[in-house]
Structure formats: structure tokens, C-alpha cells
Write a protein that holds these residues in place. Structure first.
Motif, PDB file in Angstrom:
ATOM      1  N   LEU A   1     -14.631 -33.851 -38.881  1.00 53.36           N
ATOM      2  CA  LEU A   1     -15.738 -34.390 -38.160  1.00 53.36           C
ATOM      3  C   LEU A   1     -16.739 -32.907 -37.634  1.00 53.36           C
ATOM      4  CD1 LEU A   1     -14.595 -36.922 -35.784  1.00 53.36           C
ATOM      5  CD2 LEU A   1     -16.016 -37.278 -37.705  1.00 53.36           C
ATOM      6  N   ALA A   2     -16.155 -31.836 -38.045  1.00 48.14           N
ATOM      7  CA  ALA A   2     -16.764 -30.684 -37.500  1.00 48.14           C
ATOM      8  C   ALA A   2     -18.429 -30.548 -37.759  1.00 48.14           C
ATOM      9  CB  ALA A   2     -16.210 -29.344 -38.109  1.00 48.14           C
ATOM     10  N   PRO A   3     -18.924 -30.915 -38.894  1.00 50.13           N
ATOM     11  CA  PRO A   3     -20.209 -30.684 -39.284  1.00 50.13           C
ATOM     12  C   PRO A   3     -21.218 -31.727 -38.340  1.00 50.13           C
ATOM     13  CG  PRO A   3     -19.191 -30.711 -41.170  1.00 50.13           C
ATOM     14  CD  PRO A   3     -18.310 -31.037 -40.318  1.00 50.13           C
ATOM     15  N   GLY A   4     -20.588 -32.954 -38.185  1.00 51.47           N
ATOM     16  CA  GLY A   4     -21.293 -33.925 -37.319  1.00 51.47           C
ATOM     17  C   GLY A   4     -21.318 -33.286 -36.047  1.00 51.47           C
ATOM     18  N   ILE A   5     -20.071 -32.810 -35.184  1.00 54.67           N
ATOM     19  CA  ILE A   5     -20.072 -32.477 -34.089  1.00 54.67           C
ATOM     20  C   ILE A   5     -20.996 -31.238 -33.960  1.00 54.67           C
ATOM     21  CG2 ILE A   5     -18.690 -31.262 -32.354  1.00 54.67           C
ATOM     22  CD1 ILE A   5     -16.234 -32.494 -33.749  1.00 54.67           C
ATOM     23  N   VAL A   6     -21.287 -30.430 -34.603  1.00 57.32           N
ATOM     24  CA  VAL A   6     -22.246 -29.359 -34.569  1.00 57.32           C
ATOM     25  C   VAL A   6     -23.867 -30.045 -34.526  1.00 57.32           C
ATOM     26  CG1 VAL A   6     -23.237 -27.388 -35.391  1.00 57.32           C
ATOM     27  CG2 VAL A   6     -20.795 -27.792 -35.486  1.00 57.32           C
ATOM     28  N   THR A   7     -23.861 -30.986 -35.393  1.00 61.80           N
ATOM     29  CA  THR A   7     -25.393 -31.693 -35.393  1.00 61.80           C
ATOM     30  C   THR A   7     -25.546 -32.164 -34.221  1.00 61.80           C
ATOM     31  OG1 THR A   7     -24.789 -31.811 -37.888  1.00 61.80           O
ATOM     32  CG2 THR A   7     -26.937 -33.240 -36.578  1.00 61.80           C
ATOM     33  N   VAL A   8     -24.689 -33.122 -33.670  1.00 62.07           N
ATOM     34  CA  VAL A   8     -24.690 -33.568 -32.157  1.00 62.07           C
ATOM     35  C   VAL A   8     -25.222 -32.792 -31.273  1.00 62.07           C
ATOM     36  CG1 VAL A   8     -23.876 -35.240 -30.684  1.00 62.07           C
ATOM     37  CG2 VAL A   8     -23.741 -35.812 -32.901  1.00 62.07           C
ATOM     38  N   LEU A   9     -24.301 -31.636 -31.338  1.00 65.00           N
ATOM     39  CA  LEU A   9     -24.350 -30.593 -30.139  1.00 65.00           C
ATOM     40  C   LEU A   9     -25.556 -29.996 -30.164  1.00 65.00           C
ATOM     41  CD1 LEU A   9     -23.117 -28.841 -28.067  1.00 65.00           C
ATOM     42  CD2 LEU A   9     -22.091 -27.270 -29.759  1.00 65.00           C
ATOM     43  N   LEU A  10     -26.235 -29.523 -31.404  1.00 58.23           N
ATOM     44  CA  LEU A  10     -27.439 -29.147 -31.361  1.00 58.23           C
ATOM     45  C   LEU A  10     -28.879 -30.147 -30.839  1.00 58.23           C
ATOM     46  CD1 LEU A  10     -27.597 -27.333 -34.907  1.00 58.23           C
ATOM     47  CD2 LEU A  10     -27.699 -26.082 -32.736  1.00 58.23           C
ATOM     48  N   PHE A  11     -28.514 -31.496 -31.276  1.00 60.35           N
ATOM     49  CA  PHE A  11     -29.688 -32.171 -30.805  1.00 60.35           C
ATOM     50  C   PHE A  11     -29.479 -32.303 -29.116  1.00 60.35           C
ATOM     51  CE2 PHE A  11     -30.053 -33.635 -35.096  1.00 60.35           C
ATOM     52  CZ  PHE A  11     -31.351 -33.907 -35.229  1.00 60.35           C
ATOM     53  N   THR A  12     -28.393 -32.700 -28.723  1.00 63.66           N
ATOM     54  CA  THR A  12     -28.212 -32.679 -27.331  1.00 63.66           C
ATOM     55  C   THR A  12     -28.481 -31.610 -26.569  1.00 63.66           C
ATOM     56  OG1 THR A  12     -25.829 -32.241 -27.567  1.00 63.66           O
ATOM     57  CG2 THR A  12     -26.608 -34.403 -27.594  1.00 63.66           C
ATOM     58  N   MET A  13     -27.915 -30.383 -27.060  1.00 69.60           N
ATOM     59  CA  MET A  13     -28.417 -28.853 -26.240  1.00 69.60           C
ATOM     60  C   MET A  13     -30.103 -28.652 -26.548  1.00 69.60           C
ATOM     61  SD  MET A  13     -27.434 -25.170 -27.572  1.00 69.60           S
ATOM     62  CE  MET A  13     -28.488 -25.247 -28.945  1.00 69.60           C
ATOM     63  N   VAL A  14     -30.689 -29.010 -27.392  1.00 64.88           N
ATOM     64  CA  VAL A  14     -32.094 -29.086 -27.377  1.00 64.88           C
ATOM     65  C   VAL A  14     -32.901 -29.868 -26.256  1.00 64.88           C
ATOM     66  CG1 VAL A  14     -34.340 -29.205 -28.929  1.00 64.88           C
ATOM     67  CG2 VAL A  14     -32.166 -27.833 -29.787  1.00 64.88           C
ATOM     68  N   ALA A  15     -32.312 -31.102 -26.245  1.00 61.75           N
ATOM     69  CA  ALA A  15     -32.920 -32.071 -25.180  1.00 61.75           C
ATOM     70  C   ALA A  15     -32.563 -31.711 -23.963  1.00 61.75           C
ATOM     71  CB  ALA A  15     -32.303 -33.439 -25.741  1.00 61.75           C
ATOM     72  N   THR A  16     -31.384 -31.235 -23.761  1.00 62.62           N
ATOM     73  CA  THR A  16     -31.137 -30.659 -22.325  1.00 62.62           C
ATOM     74  C   THR A  16     -31.860 -29.529 -21.954  1.00 62.62           C
ATOM     75  OG1 THR A  16     -29.009 -31.718 -22.638  1.00 62.62           O
ATOM     76  CG2 THR A  16     -29.261 -30.410 -20.654  1.00 62.62           C
ATOM     77  N   TRP A  17     -31.708 -28.556 -22.939  1.00 63.14           N
ATOM     78  CA  TRP A  17     -32.738 -27.338 -22.776  1.00 63.14           C
ATOM     79  C   TRP A  17     -34.062 -27.571 -22.320  1.00 63.14           C
ATOM     80  CZ3 TRP A  17     -30.175 -22.665 -22.533  1.00 63.14           C
ATOM     81  CH2 TRP A  17     -31.156 -21.431 -22.569  1.00 63.14           C
ATOM     82  N   ASN A  18     -34.721 -28.588 -23.290  1.00 64.39           N
ATOM     83  CA  ASN A  18     -36.212 -28.697 -22.837  1.00 64.39           C
ATOM     84  C   ASN A  18     -36.532 -29.999 -22.150  1.00 64.39           C
ATOM     85  OD1 ASN A  18     -36.770 -26.736 -24.973  1.00 64.39           O
ATOM     86  ND2 ASN A  18     -36.725 -28.002 -26.520  1.00 64.39           N
TER      87      ASN A  18
ATOM     88  N   ILE B   1     -33.854 -20.746 -30.822  1.00 68.23           N
ATOM     89  CA  ILE B   1     -33.717 -20.122 -32.364  1.00 68.23           C
ATOM     90  C   ILE B   1     -32.421 -19.482 -32.618  1.00 68.23           C
ATOM     91  CG2 ILE B   1     -34.920 -18.341 -33.486  1.00 68.23           C
ATOM     92  CD1 ILE B   1     -37.390 -18.867 -31.714  1.00 68.23           C
ATOM     93  N   ALA B   2     -31.866 -18.568 -31.755  1.00 65.25           N
ATOM     94  CA  ALA B   2     -30.525 -18.239 -32.260  1.00 65.25           C
ATOM     95  C   ALA B   2     -29.299 -19.262 -32.738  1.00 65.25           C
ATOM     96  CB  ALA B   2     -29.905 -17.090 -31.051  1.00 65.25           C
ATOM     97  N   ALA B   3     -29.295 -20.360 -31.668  1.00 69.09           N
ATOM     98  CA  ALA B   3     -28.500 -21.442 -32.163  1.00 69.09           C
ATOM     99  C   ALA B   3     -28.926 -21.987 -33.506  1.00 69.09           C
ATOM    100  CB  ALA B   3     -28.365 -22.253 -30.757  1.00 69.09           C
ATOM    101  N   PHE B   4     -29.976 -22.233 -33.489  1.00 74.24           N
ATOM    102  CA  PHE B   4     -30.252 -23.077 -35.156  1.00 74.24           C
ATOM    103  C   PHE B   4     -30.118 -21.916 -36.145  1.00 74.24           C
ATOM    104  CE2 PHE B   4     -32.352 -26.217 -32.671  1.00 74.24           C
ATOM    105  CZ  PHE B   4     -32.450 -27.296 -33.540  1.00 74.24           C
TER     106      PHE B   4
END
Length: 316
Positions: free
Chosen positions: A226-243, A295-298
Motif C-alpha cells: 500500500l506504500a504508493p497509495g499511502i504516499v498519494t493520499v498523504l500528498l493530497f491531505t498535506m496540500v489540503a491542510t497546508w492551503n 514543491i519540494a514534497a511533490f
């Protein structure tokens, strides 16, 4: 040489040079595109270029404007540098202005991202895995609720959430931002779809036959897949929370708990108040510093993100 063969030979030998050109020519076979060869589309290339230009121009403007002073922002062209290069002075002033409150806002944002986005990712992984690999009563009802929650915008829930948190006495505290950020319907749905395809049921059954319990099967067998899916969800939630802007705007009054989005907006709005100081150069510089971690995270997690998006839509 005699006979018909000799006659044909003699005619071909004595024929003028122009007669040879009058013979019918064989048509060269048309080159057909291989199914694996992508076809070039001029329209698609132009549209992609326009989208790329639309995306990059604001970033270029932001990077160039961060090098200007307060006066340079108004006296120079937006997409070109001013005579005074003040990037390093602006960065230093951003972190020291108003007793260094920008650093406090940055730490607040990191707190909301670590607890909010991290917790949302954890809950999405656990919930998506359970919904994908276990059959229980009410599973279809949960699916309908998740799909319905994805369609509801977060701004529509901000006021009811404020009223509920106000009754519990949690407004104007970091928990008013962290707890709503723990719920990510889209992340749950994405992990549900991804876990359905990424974790083979046969592999889980083999682990159970070998004596592994459900917890050990999850951590030793399912979690690496599940590692690729976890990273994908983490990126989406991180961007949503950051913005995130509207939820902190409704929940928070104390500037010490502001995230970067709300803090920079307060700097931008103080020029319109009586006796307020215009610090647009600090707002621009702070905005540039705000997007650098994203940008660095992506860039660092791009390959996991792409594979995570594609894996859920491909069936083996």
C-alpha cells in the motif's frame, strides 16, 4: 538467340530510354503507425502548452516580485526585475517582522499538517483497507456515505462545524483545525480502490495459513504493497491542510494560532486599515516561502504519487 525470348530481349535492348519510364511503377506501401507508437496531436500540444503557461506565469511573477522592495513593486513591470535586488533582505524582514510571527505561523502550519494530514492518512489507510478486504453488514451503506461526503465541499461544513465546536469549547484552539482535518473522504475512497487492487486476497490467505494474525498480516504483507497509495493520499491531505484557509478563518481568532494562509492574509489586509503599514513585499516573499515545501514534497514523492494514481485504475 532465336525465338520469343530473343525477340523480347532485342526489344528491351533497342527500346529508347524514355520508354522505360513509361512502365507502370509499383506503389510503395503506406507506413502504418504501430499501436505502440503515440500519435502527435497539434491541438493537444497547443492546449498543453497553454495550461503549462497558465500554471507557470503566476509562479514566475511570484519569484520575480519577491526580489523587489515595497517601492519596486509599483514602479517596475510585474514579470521583470527591478533595479534593486532585495530578495535576501525581504526574506530576513519576513522572519523578523512583527516580532517574528511568521515563524510562529510556519510552526502552526507544520503542526496542523503533521497531526491533521498525518492522522487523516492513517485513518484513510486503515478504513480503506478494511472496506476493501473485509465483508461486513452495512458495507454498501458506508460506500454511499463516503461517495456522498466526497461530493460535499468543505466550506459547506465549516459553519456547522464551528457551531458544534463552539458548544464543546474547542474554538480558538488548534484542535478546531486539527480534528476536522482528520476526515478525508476522498483519501478514504482512494485507499479503498487502491487496496482492492494492490493487495491480493490469495496473499493474505497464505499469510493466515502460516499462522499470521490480522494485525501482523496488515503490517507485514499489506502495508508494503500500500506504500504508493499511502504516499498519494498523504500528498493530497498535506496540500489540503497546508492551503486550508476558510476553516481557520472561522475557527480561530488568536493570531498566535494562525496558519500561514491566514497570517499572510492579515498582513495583506493591514494596508487597508487606519494607520496600517503596507507590507506587500513581505506578503509576496512569505507566499514564495510558503509554497517551497509543497514543491519540494511533490518533487521528492512524484514517482510514488504517479504510481499511486495509476494503480487504482488498472485491474490485473
Amino acid at each position: 538467340m532465336t525465338g520469343p525470348v530473343a525477340t523480347v530481349t532485342d526489344r528491351s535492348a533497342t527500346a529508347p530510354s524514355g520508354a522505360v519510364g513509361s512502365a507502370p511503377r509499383l506503389r510503395a506501401p503506406r507506413r502504418r503507425h504501430s499501436p505502440d507508437t503515440p500519435r502527435r496531436s497539434v491541438l493537444l500540444t497547443v492546449l498543453t502548452g497553454l495550461v503549462l503557461l497558465y500554471s507557470l506565469v503566476p509562479l514566475v511573477w511570484l519569484a520575480i516580485s519577491a526580489t523587489k522592495t515595497q517601492e519596486g513593486l509599483s514602479r517596475s513591470f510585474g514579470l521583470w526585475f527591478d533595479s534593486d535586488f532585495a530578495l535576501w533582505e525581504n526574506i530576513g524582514a519576513t522572519f523578523t517582522y512583527d516580532d517574528g510571527v511568521f515563524t510562529r505561523w510556519l510552526l502552526n502550519t507544520l503542526l496542523y499538517v503533521v497531526l491533521g494530514a498525518g492522522g487523516a492518512t492513517l485513518l484513510a489507510v486503515l478504513g480503506g483497507y478494511a472496506l476493501a478486504k473485509f465483508d461486513f453488514p452495512g458495507r454498501r451503506a458506508v460506500f454511499a456515505v463516503v461517495i456522498g461526503a466526497v461530493a460535499v465541499p468543505g466550506t459547506a461544513l465549516a459553519v456547522p462545524t464551528f457551531l458544534m465546536f463552539s458548544e464543546m469549547g474547542l474554538t480558538d484552539t488548534p484542535w478546531a483545525v486539527i480534528i476536522p482535518s482528520l476526515i478525508s473522504p476522498f483519501g478514504l475512497y482512494l485507499m479503498w480502490v487502491f487496496a482492492s487492487e494492490a493487495v491480493p486476497t490469495e496473499l493474505m490467505e497464505a499469510a493466515r495459513i502460516d499462522g499470521a494474525g490480522e494485525v501482523r498480516t496488515f503490517f507485514r504483507v499489506a502495508l508494503p504493497l500500500l506504500a504508493p497509495g499511502i504516499v498519494t493520499v498523504l500528498l493530497f491531505t498535506m496540500v489540503a491542510t497546508w492551503n486550508n484557509y476558510f476553516l481557520p478563518l472561522v475557527m480561530l481568532k488568536d493570531p498566535d494560532w494562525y496558519p500561514l494562509t491566514l497570517g499572510l492574509n492579515s498582513w495583506n489586509a493591514q494596508a487597508a486599515t487606519a494607520g496600517g503599514e503596507a507590507v506587500f513585499h513581505l506578503v509576496v516573499t512569505g507566499s514564495l516561502l510558503t509554497i517551497l515545501p509543497l514543491i519540494a514534497a511533490f518533487l521528492l514523492l512524484q514517482r510514488y504519487w504517479q504510481s499511486g494514481l495509476a494503480a487504482g485504475s488498472v485491474k490485473g
